[in-house]
Structure formats: structure tokens, C-alpha cells
Design a protein around this motif. Structure first.
Motif, PDB file in Angstrom:
ATOM      1  N   GLU A 269      27.376  42.228  39.950  1.00 49.26           N
ATOM      2  CA  GLU A 269      27.005  41.041  39.201  1.00 49.26           C
ATOM      3  C   GLU A 269      27.162  39.780  40.040  1.00 49.26           C
ATOM      4  OE1 GLU A 269      29.157  40.649  35.583  1.00 49.26           O
ATOM      5  OE2 GLU A 269      28.687  42.660  34.846  1.00 49.26           O
ATOM      6  N   SER A 270      26.392  38.739  39.670  1.00 48.45           N
ATOM      7  CA  SER A 270      26.545  37.412  40.246  1.00 48.45           C
ATOM      8  C   SER A 270      26.596  36.409  39.109  1.00 48.45           C
ATOM      9  CB  SER A 270      25.373  37.084  41.180  1.00 48.45           C
ATOM     10  OG  SER A 270      25.477  35.751  41.657  1.00 48.45           O
ATOM     11  N   ASN A 271      27.771  35.826  38.908  1.00 48.15           N
ATOM     12  CA  ASN A 271      27.967  34.851  37.813  1.00 48.15           C
ATOM     13  C   ASN A 271      27.504  35.407  36.474  1.00 48.15           C
ATOM     14  OD1 ASN A 271      29.041  32.786  39.496  1.00 48.15           O
ATOM     15  ND2 ASN A 271      26.961  32.218  40.133  1.00 48.15           N
ATOM     16  N   GLY A 272      27.842  36.680  36.250  1.00 49.05           N
ATOM     17  CA  GLY A 272      27.530  37.302  34.970  1.00 49.05           C
ATOM     18  C   GLY A 272      26.159  37.929  34.870  1.00 49.05           C
ATOM     19  N   THR A 273      25.326  37.758  35.895  1.00 46.21           N
ATOM     20  CA  THR A 273      23.984  38.350  35.893  1.00 46.21           C
ATOM     21  C   THR A 273      23.999  39.655  36.677  1.00 46.21           C
ATOM     22  OG1 THR A 273      22.905  36.186  35.776  1.00 46.21           O
ATOM     23  CG2 THR A 273      21.577  38.035  36.559  1.00 46.21           C
ATOM     24  N   LYS A 274      23.533  40.722  36.049  1.00 38.72           N
ATOM     25  CA  LYS A 274      23.526  42.036  36.694  1.00 38.72           C
ATOM     26  C   LYS A 274      22.320  42.157  37.632  1.00 38.72           C
ATOM     27  CE  LYS A 274      26.000  44.492  33.025  1.00 38.72           C
ATOM     28  NZ  LYS A 274      27.189  44.799  33.852  1.00 38.72           N
TER      29      LYS A 274
END
Length: 404
Positions: A269-274
Motif C-alpha cells: 500500500e501507499s498512503n492507504g491505496t493498494k
């Protein structure tokens, strides 16, 4: 008036192997009587194995009947192939990868270039030096690399990780902090690799600094040593920092039929984005899937007969690598690689530059290799030969080099 992507104008000349092809074509035109042997591009020479051919014939017959005809493939690829991959490449090695974390494509080269679509232009990349040119060139196209510095033959915004004789042709952790790290093991072009403990350090580092690793495992099938990992997911914590690229080109000879896959764990993930969801959207929007016939061929690689037959092909090429290494050493060359990969990396003789040695070898032995400088600044003074030729041509080529 329309505008072009001016990042393409920053690219330095043609793609490396296009340059080589032009030089070889000119030489053949001027010397039609010469037999040129290519140990340059990493293209296979052995035919597809019987199990694969049988599966392709069956799939072709299915396409001739309405009841068994197949149109568009599912976005991620057919489940029969993804299940075979999951079982044989991951579960068999103690790694649990879910079916919807495997994305079927037309090859690792495409995926290594396309994966940048899901990342911001502002990311800074780190690459091994020397390196497979596609990693850098596609980031040039995306506008991530800065300006080309002619004096150093490098890009101003790229973090280069020198892989030299002093480092056993493996990278060291960078002093500057990257956002995206490209690793390829077994390595193209040097043929080097690293142990599981050494790869674990990279995984730990990436998790610590918040970087993502793009891990190219196209040559995994050539690993012969026990302490070398076959997948980055053998390392603890890799699912939160690594994307793995795999190919059928070199392990099963699919260079002309095109098949590969990318693995993106849902934990990444990146800042909550998968990233898995981003790639799924990109994949479904821009790609219509590898052909049914080819995916059935890929499934056949994992059958019992397919495993035996493809291992025989890998052994054939690795015997070529052994022949090249032994021949070059007996001729006084300093060589490495060729143990866990089908590439042999040699130092150019007598202080020649990489391209000078290319021209010398072509003119005097009628052999094509790949100049090391084409892979990056640290490749200068080195040269790559591949083991993908026929055994007969490999023997002939080495005898020619020994007689120079």
C-alpha cells in the motif's frame, strides 16, 4: 497544435539492441561470405518443448468449435494458468500468493515498462549499474530521470548502484534514499545473484524507508545454488514492499509466443491505496490479455512432462554457459556469471572500450556480443555473451575467440 511527449527526445540514440542489429546488418551486407554467430541478444534457439506444442495444438482445435471457442481472456488471466503458477512457483516454495495477486501479461519486458504507470512522476528511481536498459529508458519516457549528463553517461535524477568486480557485481544499499528500486536477480547483464540473507537486507531497507522494489525474476529457472532465492517473497516482509515480474521467455522458450506475469500482493500500500487495485485497473483498461492458446501453452509448462522438458532446455543453455566460461578462461579472459544465469560477463582485453571490443570481435571473429557500456556507466570495459545459441555455434564461437 498537438504536442508530443518531449521526454522521448531525451532518449540517447536507439534502443541498445537496435543499435547492435544495425551494425550487424551493415557488416553482413559488406561481408556476405562471412558466417556471423550471434551470442548477443538473449533470444532462445531451442524449439518449444513437446508438452507445450501438444497443448497449443489442442487449444487451436478448441478455437475451431463454437462450444470450446474463447474470446477475450479474463482481466487477470485464465484461472487455470494462475492456479498453476500459484501452486508451482509459490506454494511449492512455502509462499502463499493469492490468485488475484497474479496478473498474466505478454511478457516481463512489457510489465517492467508499464508498471511505472501506477507511480507518480515525482518518484526517484534507483537502478543497478550495469542494468537492463528498459528500466531506465521507460522512466526517461515518463519524465522521472532528469537530464542526461554526457560526461558521466548517466541521468541526473537516477540513483545508480554500481555493480563492480569489487562488489561481486551486486549492488550495495544506496546512500541516497530512492522511492522505487529496480532489482534483477539472477542479473541481466552480469549473471550475478545474491543470497537470501542479502536479499532480506533489501526488503528490510525498502520497508524502513518506504520504497517499493520492482523485482525482475525472469531468470529464476536458471538458479542452481541452494542459497539463492527463487522469489523475493521468500524474504520476510516482502509482501509489503515488493512487486515481482516473471517471464516464460527464458525458462520455457516463449520469446516468440509472449507470456509473463506480475505479482502484486494486496498488502502493498501507499498512503492507504493498494497497488494491487491500481494495477488491476491499469491492466483491465490498457490490456486485453494474452491469447487463450498461449495461456494453455503456459499451463503445460507446469505439467510433469513440461517440467522435465523445460529443465532439459535450461540444462542445455547452462551447458553452453559452462563451455563459454571454460573457453574464455583458457584464452586468458577474466569472466564471471554463467552459474545461476545464462549470461557470461567478461572484461574487455587490452584496455579496449566495450564498443571497440564489439567491433573487433565482429570484424575478426564474426561474433556478435553486447557491449557492457550499453547497460550503464559501470558496464564500460565489459562485454556480455549469452548462452542461448546452439551448442554447435557456441563451440564454434569460442574456438574463434581462442584463435584471435
Amino acid at each position: 497544435m498537438y504536442k508530443i511527449n518531449e521526454n522521448y527526445l531525451k532518449l540517447q540514440g536507439s534502443y541498445l539492441f537496435s543499435n547492435i542489429a544495425k551494425k550487424v546488418a551493415a557488416f553482413k551486407s559488406e561481408n556476405p561470405d562471412k558466417e556471423v554467430i550471434s551470442l548477443g541478444i538473449g533470444d532462445v534457439t531451442q524449439p518449444l518443448c513437446p508438452a507445450v506444442i501438444e497443448a497449443m495444438h489442442k487449444a487451436v482445435d478448441e478455437m475451431a468449435n463454437a462450444e470450446t471457442f474463447h474470446g477475450y481472456a479474463p482481466d487477470l488471466g485464465y484461472e487455470f494458468l494462475r492456479s498453476a503458477i500459484r501452486k508451482n512457483d509459490y506454494l511449492a516454495r512455502g509462499v502463499d500468493i493469492a490468485l488475484d495477486e497474479i496478473f498474466i501479461s505478454d511478457g516481463a519486458k512489457s510489465d517492467s515498462g508499464n508498471i511505472g504507470d501506477i507511480f507518480s512522476k515525482d518518484n526517484r528511481i534507483a537502478v543497478c549499474d550495469p542494468v537492463y536498459p528498459v528500466y531506465v529508458d521507460t522512466n526517461v519516457m515518463a519524465g522521472r530521470t532528469g537530464e542526461f549528463v554526457k560526461a558521466t553517461e548517466s541521468w541526473s535524477n537516477v540513483i545508480y548502484m554500481p555493480c563492480t568486480k569489487e562488489t561481486n557485481f551486486a549492488p550495495e544499499l544506496p546512500k541516497e534514499t530512492p522511492d522505487i528500486i529496480y532489482l534483477c536477480f539472477p542479473n541481466n547483464p552480469t549473471g550475478s545473484t545474491i543470497t537470501k540473507d542479502e536479499l532480506q537486507k533489501w526488503v528490510d531497507y525498502a520497508n524502513q524507508v518506504g520504497a517499493v522494489i520492482i523485482y525482475d525474476a525472469a531468470y529464476e529457472a536458471y538458479i542452481s545454488e541452494d542459497n539463492v532465492p527463487h522469489t523475493i517473497y521468500e524474504c520476510e516482509g516482502a509482501k509489503t514492499c515488493a512487486i515481482e515480474l516473471r517471464s516464460f521467455s527464458k525458462n520455457a522458450g516463449f520469446t516468440g509466443t509472449r507470456l509473463g506475469f506480475t505479482v502484486i500482493p494486496k498488502e502493498l500500500e501507499s498512503n492507504g491505496t493498494k497497488l494491487n487495485a491500481l494495477w488491476a485497473r491499469r491492466h483491465g483498461t490498457k490490456f486485453n490479455g494474452a491469447p487463450y492458446i498461449i495461456q494453455r501453452a503456459g499451463e503445460a509448462v507446469y505439467t510433469e512432462a513440461g517440467k522435465v522438458q523445460t529443465k532439459e532446455q535450461v540444462a542445455y543453455y547452462m551447458n553452453n554457459a559452462k563451455t563459454i566460461i571454460e573457453g574464455l578462461k583458457s584464452a586468458g579472459y577474466s569472466v564471471s556469471g554463467g552459474v545461476n544465469a545464462p549470461y557470461v560477463w567478461l572484461e574487455t582485453p587490452n584496455g579496449m572500450s566495450s564498443w571497440e571490443f564489439f567491433d573487433y570481435l565482429l570484424a575478426n571473429a564474426n561474433i556478435v556480443g553486447t557491449p557492457g557500456s550499453g547497460f550503464g556507466p559501470s558496464g564500460e570495459g565489459y562485454f556480455r555473451l549469452t548462452a542461448f545459441g546452439t551448442y554447435e555455434n557456441t563451440l564454434k564461437a569460442i574456438e574463434r575467440i581462442k584463435n584471435l
